[in-house]
Design an enzyme around this catalytic site. Structure first.
Site: not given
Length: 154
Positions: A66, A70, A124
């Site tokens: 992850e 990400e 963001e």
């Protein structure tokens, strides 16, 4: 990566109904001890780098995957800070999908990589100091964000 085939198949069968989802989340710090948070596309709230544990995957493997997907960062999950579940871990996504997370939160160390601020997962990515943490979609005990806080809260 988005939703795995396993969860897509499950959603095709049950629609938006509440599902139980084993997951991981990481406290990832920079050199100033600021904590990394992300805000997903089309969402107003922030969250930790996190995601579902896939079939056949250990929690530590899920956290490593992850983080890479990400953020672009290669991390090592060093220790478990806590394990959290229950009704207060329920969330409804903007598409109507309901989940109740059982989340293993890891303290993570960055070992390499560059922060990828333009990716498919987050609109963001920002490192926040402990005294200026953003409001999050999923609530966690405050002590997990303290650099020298307690560890292991079950």
């Amino acid at each position: 990566m988005g939703m795995s085939d396993y969860y897509k198949d499950l959603r095709e069968k049950i629609g938006d109904q509440l599902i139980f989802m084993p997951s991981v989340a990481g406290i990832i710090r920079n050199d100033q001890d600021f904590i990394l948070f992300g805000r997903k596309h089309h969402e107003d709230v922030w969250g930790l780098v996190a995601g579902a544990i896939e079939l056949g995957e250990s929690p530590a493997e899920a956290m490593t995957r992850e983080a890479k997907e990400e953020t672009g960062l290669d991390i090592v999950p060093e220790r478990i800070i806590g394990v959290y579940g229950g009704k207060e871990r329920r969330y409804t996504y903007s598409n109507g999908h309901q989940v109740e997370y059982l989340t293993i939160v890891f303290d993570c160390r960055v070992i390499s990589g560059e922060l990828d601020r333009e990716n498919d997962e987050f609109a963001e990515l920002v490192f926040f100091p402990e005294d200026q943490l953003p409001s999050t979609a999923i609530k966690y005990p405050e002590h997990i964000f303290k650099a020298n806080g307690e560890r292991a809260d079950f």
